[in-house]
Motif scaffolding. Structure first.
Motif, PDB file in Angstrom:
ATOM      1  N   VAL A 390      11.010  21.594  31.807  1.00  0.00           N
ATOM      2  CA  VAL A 390      11.407  23.086  31.540  1.00  0.00           C
ATOM      3  C   VAL A 390      10.815  23.881  32.438  1.00  0.00           C
ATOM      4  O   VAL A 390      11.494  24.804  33.008  1.00  0.00           O
ATOM      5  CB  VAL A 390      11.197  23.838  30.112  1.00  0.00           C
ATOM      6  CG1 VAL A 390      11.566  25.190  30.016  1.00  0.00           C
ATOM      7  CG2 VAL A 390      11.623  22.662  29.071  1.00  0.00           C
ATOM      8  N   GLU A 391       9.613  23.772  32.994  1.00  0.00           N
ATOM      9  CA  GLU A 391       8.880  24.544  33.876  1.00  0.00           C
ATOM     10  C   GLU A 391       9.574  24.497  35.181  1.00  0.00           C
ATOM     11  O   GLU A 391       9.739  25.414  36.241  1.00  0.00           O
ATOM     12  CB  GLU A 391       7.382  24.468  33.812  1.00  0.00           C
ATOM     13  CG  GLU A 391       6.852  25.165  32.591  1.00  0.00           C
ATOM     14  CD  GLU A 391       5.269  24.836  32.546  1.00  0.00           C
ATOM     15  OE1 GLU A 391       4.853  23.893  33.383  1.00  0.00           O
ATOM     16  OE2 GLU A 391       4.585  25.122  31.350  1.00  0.00           O
ATOM     17  N   ILE A 392       9.461  23.034  35.570  1.00  0.00           N
ATOM     18  CA  ILE A 392      10.153  22.811  37.020  1.00  0.00           C
ATOM     19  C   ILE A 392      11.693  23.287  37.104  1.00  0.00           C
ATOM     20  O   ILE A 392      12.185  23.829  38.070  1.00  0.00           O
ATOM     21  CB  ILE A 392      10.206  21.276  37.105  1.00  0.00           C
ATOM     22  CG1 ILE A 392       8.604  20.788  37.254  1.00  0.00           C
ATOM     23  CG2 ILE A 392      10.923  20.769  38.150  1.00  0.00           C
ATOM     24  CD1 ILE A 392       8.616  19.332  37.096  1.00  0.00           C
ATOM     25  N   THR A 393      12.453  23.136  35.891  1.00  0.00           N
ATOM     26  CA  THR A 393      13.955  23.686  36.010  1.00  0.00           C
ATOM     27  C   THR A 393      13.894  25.265  36.394  1.00  0.00           C
ATOM     28  O   THR A 393      14.676  25.508  37.122  1.00  0.00           O
ATOM     29  CB  THR A 393      14.401  23.317  34.531  1.00  0.00           C
ATOM     30  OG1 THR A 393      14.556  21.956  34.571  1.00  0.00           O
ATOM     31  CG2 THR A 393      16.179  24.010  34.988  1.00  0.00           C
ATOM     32  N   ARG A 394      12.962  25.921  35.503  1.00  0.00           N
ATOM     33  CA  ARG A 394      12.834  27.188  35.525  1.00  0.00           C
ATOM     34  C   ARG A 394      12.455  27.649  37.132  1.00  0.00           C
ATOM     35  O   ARG A 394      13.064  28.740  37.654  1.00  0.00           O
ATOM     36  CB  ARG A 394      12.114  27.771  34.701  1.00  0.00           C
ATOM     37  CG  ARG A 394      12.673  28.002  33.513  1.00  0.00           C
ATOM     38  CD  ARG A 394      11.569  28.613  32.301  1.00  0.00           C
ATOM     39  NE  ARG A 394      11.893  28.489  31.115  1.00  0.00           N
ATOM     40  CZ  ARG A 394      11.130  28.784  29.872  1.00  0.00           C
ATOM     41  NH1 ARG A 394       9.785  28.990  30.164  1.00  0.00           N
ATOM     42  NH2 ARG A 394      11.576  28.971  28.900  1.00  0.00           N
ATOM     43  N   PHE A 395      11.518  26.876  37.726  1.00  0.00           N
ATOM     44  CA  PHE A 395      10.951  27.285  38.959  1.00  0.00           C
ATOM     45  C   PHE A 395      12.156  27.145  40.122  1.00  0.00           C
ATOM     46  O   PHE A 395      12.346  27.763  40.748  1.00  0.00           O
ATOM     47  CB  PHE A 395       9.875  26.245  39.360  1.00  0.00           C
ATOM     48  CG  PHE A 395       9.249  26.324  40.839  1.00  0.00           C
ATOM     49  CD1 PHE A 395       8.705  27.295  41.164  1.00  0.00           C
ATOM     50  CD2 PHE A 395       9.712  25.488  41.702  1.00  0.00           C
ATOM     51  CE1 PHE A 395       7.989  27.654  42.419  1.00  0.00           C
ATOM     52  CE2 PHE A 395       9.513  25.654  43.048  1.00  0.00           C
ATOM     53  CZ  PHE A 395       8.551  26.580  43.484  1.00  0.00           C
ATOM     54  N   TRP A 396      12.860  26.041  40.042  1.00  0.00           N
ATOM     55  CA  TRP A 396      13.747  25.753  40.881  1.00  0.00           C
ATOM     56  C   TRP A 396      15.091  26.678  40.696  1.00  0.00           C
ATOM     57  O   TRP A 396      15.554  27.256  41.800  1.00  0.00           O
ATOM     58  CB  TRP A 396      14.328  24.394  40.972  1.00  0.00           C
ATOM     59  CG  TRP A 396      13.342  23.468  41.488  1.00  0.00           C
ATOM     60  CD1 TRP A 396      12.418  22.589  40.951  1.00  0.00           C
ATOM     61  CD2 TRP A 396      12.889  23.379  43.151  1.00  0.00           C
ATOM     62  NE1 TRP A 396      11.714  21.626  41.948  1.00  0.00           N
ATOM     63  CE2 TRP A 396      11.934  22.288  43.036  1.00  0.00           C
ATOM     64  CE3 TRP A 396      13.248  24.114  44.031  1.00  0.00           C
ATOM     65  CZ2 TRP A 396      11.209  22.236  44.102  1.00  0.00           C
ATOM     66  CZ3 TRP A 396      12.518  23.947  45.170  1.00  0.00           C
ATOM     67  CH2 TRP A 396      11.348  23.062  45.384  1.00  0.00           C
ATOM     68  N   ALA A 397      15.363  27.116  39.568  1.00  0.00           N
ATOM     69  CA  ALA A 397      16.446  28.035  39.325  1.00  0.00           C
ATOM     70  C   ALA A 397      16.216  29.374  39.794  1.00  0.00           C
ATOM     71  O   ALA A 397      16.861  30.087  40.179  1.00  0.00           O
ATOM     72  CB  ALA A 397      16.554  28.189  37.792  1.00  0.00           C
ATOM     73  N   LYS A 398      14.830  29.596  40.065  1.00  0.00           N
ATOM     74  CA  LYS A 398      14.364  30.998  40.326  1.00  0.00           C
ATOM     75  C   LYS A 398      14.159  30.995  42.150  1.00  0.00           C
ATOM     76  O   LYS A 398      14.482  31.900  42.927  1.00  0.00           O
ATOM     77  CB  LYS A 398      13.004  31.225  40.118  1.00  0.00           C
ATOM     78  CG  LYS A 398      12.451  32.791  40.367  1.00  0.00           C
ATOM     79  CD  LYS A 398      11.251  32.998  39.628  1.00  0.00           C
ATOM     80  CE  LYS A 398      10.604  34.260  40.239  1.00  0.00           C
ATOM     81  NZ  LYS A 398       9.406  34.513  39.569  1.00  0.00           N
TER      82      LYS A 398
END
Length: 408
Positions: A390-398
């Motif tokens: 979840v954290e990796i997905t949020r990071f790359w989305a940002k």
């Protein structure tokens, strides 16, 4: 043996060293140190003395450092060559004995750092989604089991209920409690086979005598015979309390009964002593759903233990020592039921990681768990594959320009 000389002459060259060791350990106890730590220090200092005697090493103040280093080398050899000792155990033995000798020798740097003993690095492996789910399911099942015990062992059941007490369990089956009656198998056999009792006079008399003895015990209705039932609920309540508050086991089992005062805080209550000054120290923090259960337990223990000042008043033959942890008889019960026993430390750890996963805020979780943030992340946090994804997905989305761009 000392008087008849079979132990040989006193080795007076050790006296100064032994006196200083005693002074150091006693000083740690007087200063509020843990009795468990003192016992371990004595244990490993003794271990070094035994090794030194069998290896012809001197034991006095002047040779202490040299003998200690040689002993630590032997621990390394036991781990690497003999392989009868783990690396962690070898380091623990050397470090705890060295902690005493550091003070004896008035060293500014720990002795253990000059040895080849090293604490093994702990690499935390991430739990997969399936493993996390299984861990929580086992903890929830154990929690339901504890709740079933608390619900069943009311004041009326503990003091006046017929024996055996049968506790239906949500996981299936039932828990049968004989309140510590040693000859329960014979009584159960008699009760189940009463219609088919032999007509021989001797067997009939033994049958009646055994049942009469059991019935007298059953009818007494005091803690003298019913304390195992009370202890059973105290164990369950203590484990639920630790799971709810996250308090350390060593602190929780010594808690005194207070006039508890509840102040709303976030999604629960801060619990203080009503007699304390306004805004005094918080004793512990609980979730709001736990308050009715906790109040019910307080009422139960006031009826059964009106003269005890302890919050969890376990009854022990010969008296209870607060310097020793209560032993959980529920371990054996869980084993018989095929249920995994979740110890206090794991309950605390699961609670911390559940809070961290739900909040996603290490600072808030550390405050609720009464830890520093570094302690929380370094000791208690279990890496989670799901949370990392979840954290990796949020990071790359940002941060990924091909994902985060606002125009076509």
């Amino acid at each position: 043996m000392i008087a008849d000389g079979s132990l040989g002459e006193p080795q007076k060259d050790r006296l100064e060293l032994v006196e200083k060791i005693h002074e150091v350990i006693n000083g740690k106890l007087v200063g509020g140190g843990s009795p468990y730590s003192a016992q371990n220090m004595i244990r490993w200092v003794r271990a070094m003395f035994v090794w030194a005697e069998t290896s012809d090493h001197h034991l006095n103040l002047a040779s202490l450092e040299k003998t200690y280093l040689a002993w630590c080398d032997s621990l390394v050899s036991r781990h690497q060559v003999t392989k009868d000792l783990s690396q962690r155990s070898a380091y623990t033995m050397g470090a705890q004995a060295g902690d005493v000798f550091d003070t004896v020798l008035e060293r500014s740097t720990p002795l253990v750092t000059t040895t080849r003993l090293r604490m093994p690095t702990q690499r935390k492996t991430a739990r997969g989604v399936k493993a996390e789910k299984q861990n929580l399911e086992e903890t929830f099942t154990f929690g339901h089991f504890l709740q079933d015990i608390c619900d069943a062992l009311t004041t009326e059941t503990v003091l006046r209920g017929s024996l055996p007490v049968r506790i239906p369990l949500r996981l299936g089956g039932e828990l049968v409690e004989w309140s510590g009656y040693a000859n329960w198998k014979a009584v159960q056999h008699h009760l189940e086979n009463e219609p088919r009792v032999s007509k021989k006079g001797r067997e009939r008399r033994n049958h009646r005598k055994s049942l009469a003895k059991f019935k007298l015990r059953e009818a007494e209705g005091t803690l003298r015979t019913r304390y195992p039932l009370a202890n059973r609920r105290c164990e369950a309540e203590l484990l639920i309390f630790i799971g709810q508050t996250g308090m350390n086991f060593a602190q929780a089992h010594k808690l005194k009964l207070r006039h508890f005062h509840y102040a709303s805080h976030l999604d629960g209550y801060l619990v203080r002593d009503r007699k304390g000054r306004r805004g005094g120290d918080v004793l512990f923090e609980i979730f709001k759903e736990y308050k009715p259960h906790f109040e019910r337990f307080l009422e139960w223990r006031r009826v059964l233990f009106p003269d005890s000042e302890l919050l969890f008043p376990f009854v022990r033959i010969g008296g209870r020592s607060l310097n020793r942890h209560p032993q959980f008889s529920l371990r054996a019960v869980c084993k018989d039921l095929g249920l995994r026993f979740v110890p206090p430390q794991e309950l605390r750890n699961t609670r911390v990681n559940w809070l961290l996963r739900r909040s996603g805020d290490p600072d808030l979780t550390a405050a609720m768990a009464q830890h520093g943030k570094e302690t929380l992340l370094g000791t208690y946090e279990r890496p989670s594959q799901q949370r990392a994804m979840v954290e990796i997905t949020r990071f790359w989305a940002k941060n990924d320009p091909t994902i985060a761009r606002t125009s076509p």
